[in-house]
Each structure stands twice: as C-alpha cells, then as structure tokens.
Motif scaffolding. Structure first.
Motif, PDB file in Angstrom:
ATOM      1  N   ARG A  64       1.386   7.285  -6.390  1.00 32.98           N
ATOM      2  CA  ARG A  64       0.366   8.329  -6.586  1.00 32.98           C
ATOM      3  C   ARG A  64       0.928   9.711  -6.287  1.00 32.98           C
ATOM      4  O   ARG A  64       0.661  10.670  -7.009  1.00 32.98           O
ATOM      5  CB  ARG A  64      -0.838   8.070  -5.678  1.00 32.98           C
ATOM      6  CG  ARG A  64      -1.752   7.004  -6.213  1.00 32.98           C
ATOM      7  CD  ARG A  64      -2.902   6.695  -5.300  1.00 32.98           C
ATOM      8  NE  ARG A  64      -3.684   7.848  -4.922  1.00 32.98           N
ATOM      9  CZ  ARG A  64      -4.497   7.875  -3.869  1.00 32.98           C
ATOM     10  NH1 ARG A  64      -4.638   6.804  -3.100  1.00 32.98           N
ATOM     11  NH2 ARG A  64      -5.185   8.960  -3.592  1.00 32.98           N
ATOM     12  N   LYS A 106       0.839  -1.201   0.000  1.00 29.55           N
ATOM     13  CA  LYS A 106       0.000   0.000   0.000  1.00 29.55           C
ATOM     14  C   LYS A 106       0.874   1.250   0.000  1.00 29.55           C
ATOM     15  O   LYS A 106       0.583   2.231  -0.686  1.00 29.55           O
ATOM     16  CB  LYS A 106      -0.928  -0.018   1.225  1.00 29.55           C
ATOM     17  CG  LYS A 106      -1.826   1.173   1.312  1.00 29.55           C
ATOM     18  CD  LYS A 106      -2.807   1.217   0.160  1.00 29.55           C
ATOM     19  CE  LYS A 106      -3.784   2.354   0.361  1.00 29.55           C
ATOM     20  NZ  LYS A 106      -4.714   2.481  -0.750  1.00 29.55           N
ATOM     21  N   VAL A 165       2.070   1.963  -3.478  1.00 28.92           N
ATOM     22  CA  VAL A 165       1.005   2.573  -4.284  1.00 28.92           C
ATOM     23  C   VAL A 165       0.861   4.053  -3.939  1.00 28.92           C
ATOM     24  O   VAL A 165       0.721   4.898  -4.829  1.00 28.92           O
ATOM     25  CB  VAL A 165      -0.326   1.817  -4.071  1.00 28.92           C
ATOM     26  CG1 VAL A 165      -1.489   2.572  -4.674  1.00 28.92           C
ATOM     27  CG2 VAL A 165      -0.237   0.416  -4.641  1.00 28.92           C
TER      28      VAL A 165
END
Length: 130
Positions: A79, A72, A75
């Motif tokens: 982003r 996570k 990710v």
C-alpha cells in the motif's frame, strides 16, 4: 522485535511537523504545494524502513501469529508503494491525504500487534505470570 512508528518524527526538525501534521495542514495555495508534496514524500521513507525491517525468530507456538504479522506487513508495504508516487502527482489531495492517514492508522495497529507478539515472547522466556 519492537517497531517504532515514525509518523511522530518531524519531517523538518526546525518546523516540528510530523507526517500527520503535514497531512492535516496542506498548503492553501499552489505556491507551497510542491514543497508540501516533497515533505510528505520524505516522511514516507522512514515509515517504509520500519515496515521492511526484519523480524526476529519466533517461538514455535507463536509462529502462526508471526506469519500473520509478516503477511500484514507485506500488505502495508505494498500500500505504501502504491501511495508513494501518488504523493507527487495526484490531483485529488483530499483522497490522497485520507488514504495516507488510513495507512498511518493501519501501521500503528500493526505496530501494536507486533509489539504484543514481542511481549508474549518475552513473557514466555520469563515464565509468564504464574
């Protein structure tokens, strides 16, 4: 490892504005837009530093949860890397602000999950609640 979300730290100590404050109070004219963009961009650096900080070793029984936390984080870093250049050039400020607010919310949830994981590790070391 306990993380600390930096969206509550002022970009400019004299102004007391956090990244969330900056996103909510975009300049109404083009005159202050460049300064606003740079303040927002400067606030993304501490957020990235928190996300890329290394995690400590995990107990075997927490390895899967630690792996999920690291995926996570990857990710979220991706982003952030995609949004960072948009801060200086994007003409759709509403969408940019919305994307950044969503990122901050997701980072805060990720931070809570990682803190829960760290708590579970400490609870195991102390013998739990039994």
């Amino acid at each position: 490892m306990l993380m600390t979300c930096r969206d509550t730290i002022p970009a400019d100590p004299d102004s007391g504005k956090t990244l969330r404050d900056l996103l909510a109070a975009r300049p109404p004219s083009d005159q202050g837009l460049g300064a606003w963009r740079w303040q927002v961009r400067r606030q993304l650096a501490p957020l990235r530093d928190v996300l890329v900080s290394p995690a400590g070793p995990a107990e075997d029984w927490l390895a899967a949860r630690r792996g999920g936390c690291q995926r996570k984080r990857t990710v979220l870093v991706r982003r952030l890397a995609e949004l960072s250049p948009r801060v200086l050039h994007d003409t759709d400020l509403e969408r940019l602000s919305s994307d950044l607010r969503h990122l901050l919310d997701d980072v805060r949830r990720h931070e809570q999950r990682c803190n829960d994981l760290a708590y579970d590790e400490v609870e195991l070391e102390l013998g739990g609640s039994e």
